[in-house]
Enzyme design. Structure first.
Site, PDB file in Angstrom:
ATOM      1  NE  ARG A  90      34.409 -38.999 -11.700  1.00 13.87           N
ATOM      2  CZ  ARG A  90      34.317 -39.559 -12.958  1.00 13.87           C
ATOM      3  NH1 ARG A  90      34.045 -38.720 -13.942  1.00 13.87           N
ATOM      4  NH2 ARG A  90      34.599 -40.864 -13.172  1.00 13.87           N
ATOM      5  CG  ASN A 144      25.520 -41.312 -13.537  1.00  9.42           C
ATOM      6  OD1 ASN A 144      24.637 -41.903 -13.553  1.00  9.42           O
ATOM      7  ND2 ASN A 144      26.727 -41.106 -14.176  1.00  9.42           N
ATOM      8  CB  CYS A 164      22.519 -46.094 -17.885  1.00  7.22           C
ATOM      9  SG  CYS A 164      24.309 -46.593 -17.586  1.00  7.22           S
ATOM     10  CG  HIS A 194      25.801 -47.135 -12.762  1.00  7.63           C
ATOM     11  ND1 HIS A 194      26.393 -45.845 -12.436  1.00  7.63           N
ATOM     12  CD2 HIS A 194      25.318 -47.097 -13.965  1.00  7.63           C
ATOM     13  CE1 HIS A 194      26.559 -45.158 -13.244  1.00  7.63           C
ATOM     14  NE2 HIS A 194      25.844 -45.779 -14.399  1.00  7.63           N
ATOM     15  CE1 TYR A 244      29.501 -47.067 -12.368  1.00 11.26           C
ATOM     16  CE2 TYR A 244      28.762 -48.035 -14.350  1.00 11.26           C
ATOM     17  CZ  TYR A 244      29.251 -46.907 -13.741  1.00 11.26           C
ATOM     18  OH  TYR A 244      29.655 -45.713 -14.453  1.00 11.26           O
TER      19      TYR A 244
END
Length: 421
Positions: A90, A144, A164, A194, A244
């Protein structure tokens, strides 16, 4: 009822355990299996999970294991919350795209593509093992990028629904602002994972009165501050975008911010270190307050509600989920995965009808859906050219020079996770 959590060693898991314990009348879990290859984390999380159950008087059995096949054997539902490459991956997803002046984020843009490429093959392998163990089991995907992962699962014929926490978070937020119970708030929530907008906020049910104009008039400043978007933008949209959308509506501003502060991945990694120390305390028997800062607020409630509805329990018949379009949004392919309110039951999720979508939103949805199709092709078949095509199609990249550089960076940073590289 047996449920299995893949990625059960996640620091998120106590949030989920707390929901299972509190909402046991909605979802009566008799056996909960936490499976994870990280034995040290799993021991800490599993110990806390058992203490939470005990404190709340839940007599269900909690099992921890690294044996995936044993974990999914006989499971009625399998929840996926894994992170291939961990927080280290990440951290890379959030940083190397900035070298090209593009947003670095773990679920969208170039970083989101990297995560999809690492994740889809692993998830499909897990899903096949679930199908062999119990072909009737439901797979609930939190992993995700949820839209792409869920599309991969559905395309391969798995019984899967994506989930989500954006919608349930906004529902709770709006309910608080309006002074009503969350169950009284129904969102006209439309888009892709998102990439969603609340185009109406209804009281009492899907056909209730729309109070979004009132919400914006009375509380627009608070909503805008949460989203970190200008209040006048919300007034002009007449809708509430998910946070987002800031990556799209304020791209250059966000890039500037990301270049001058520690990454979210670094913040989360430090938070996880603190949480794991807390989880090791034998006196701790509830989720710590720090967990709320980790993200994933209310996802336990959403997970319990969805699993209960799929398994014939007391879950709500109307939920916001990620499922196949099937003509709901006529400007998208039928097999696109959309995030909308749906009726949920033993046969799965069926999207509710959606009002005509403003071209301002429909155009971006169509663009990102095309990217997701190319991203899934790259994840399934590999190859540098497929990665390039997906990046070129993404509205947060879009220029061939950036797409070339980002392709090289993506492959270089993810080579150990890409079988074809």
């Amino acid at each position: 009822m047996k449920l299995t959590v893949v990625g059960g060693g996640s620091t998120y898991t106590p949030e989920l355990i707390d929901g299972f314990a509190r909402l046991r009348d909605t979802l009566p879990v008799r056996e909960l299996v936490l499976v994870d290859p990280a034995a040290d984390r799993l021991d800490l999380v599993g110990g806390l999970a058992r203490r939470i159950f005990a404190r709340q008087g839940h007599d269900g059995r909690i099992v921890t294991t690294s044996d995936l096949d044993a974990a999914v054997d006989g499971a009625d539902a399998v929840l996926l919350q894994l992170r291939v490459g961990g927080q280290a991956a990440r951290q890379q997803d959030e940083t190397w795209p900035l070298e090209c002046g593009c947003v670095g984020q773990e679920t969208t843009g170039a970083g989101g593509l990297a995560k999809a490429l690492r994740t889809v093959p692993v998830v499909l392998d897990i899903a096949e093992r679930v199908r062999r163990a119990n072909p009737d089991a439901w797979i609930i995907d939190f992993t995700n990028p949820v839209g792409i992962v869920t599309r991969a699962l559905l395309r391969a014929g798995h019984r899967a629904v994506g989930l989500c926490n954006v919608a349930i978070g906004l529902q709770r937020k709006f309910a608080g602002l309006l002074g009503v119970a969350p169950a009284d708030v129904h969102l006209d929530h439309v888009g892709l994972n998102h990439l969603t907008w609340e185009t109406a906020v209804r009281l009492g049910g899907p056909e209730g009165a729309d109070v979004l104009p009132r919400l914006l008039a009375e509380h627009g400043d608070a909503v805008a501050a949460d989203l970190r978007l200008p209040r006048p933008l919300l007034d002009r949209l007449g809708a509430v975008p998910s946070y987002y959308l800031r990556y799209y509506y304020a791209h250059d501003e966000v890039v500037g911010e990301l270049r001058t502060k520690p990454s979210r991945a670094a913040e989360v990694a430090e938070m996880e270190r603190q949480l794991l120390r807390m989880y090791g305390d034998p006196a701790l028997d509830e989720k710590p307050a720090l967990l709320a800062e980790r993200g994933g607020a209310y996802y336990s409630e959403a997970a319990v509600d969805l699993a209960a509805a799929l398994l014939g329990g007391a879950g709500s018949p109307y939920q916001v989920v990620n499922t196949s379009n099937r003509g709901t949004l006529p400007f998208l392919p039928d097999d696109a995965v959309i995030e909308v309110p749906a009726t949920v039951g033993g046969k799965g999720a069926a999207p509710l009808p959606v009002a005509d979508v403003d071209p301002l939103y429909a155009g971006l949805m169509a663009n990102v859906t095309a990217y997701e199709d190319l991203a899934l092709d790259a994840a399934l078949r590999g190859g540098r050219d497929r990665v390039f095509r997906a990046l070129l199609a993404h509205p947060l990249v879009g220029q061939y020079g950036y797409a070339e550089q980002l392709t090289d960076l993506l492959v270089a940073h993810n080579r150990e996770h890409l079988a074809w590289a």
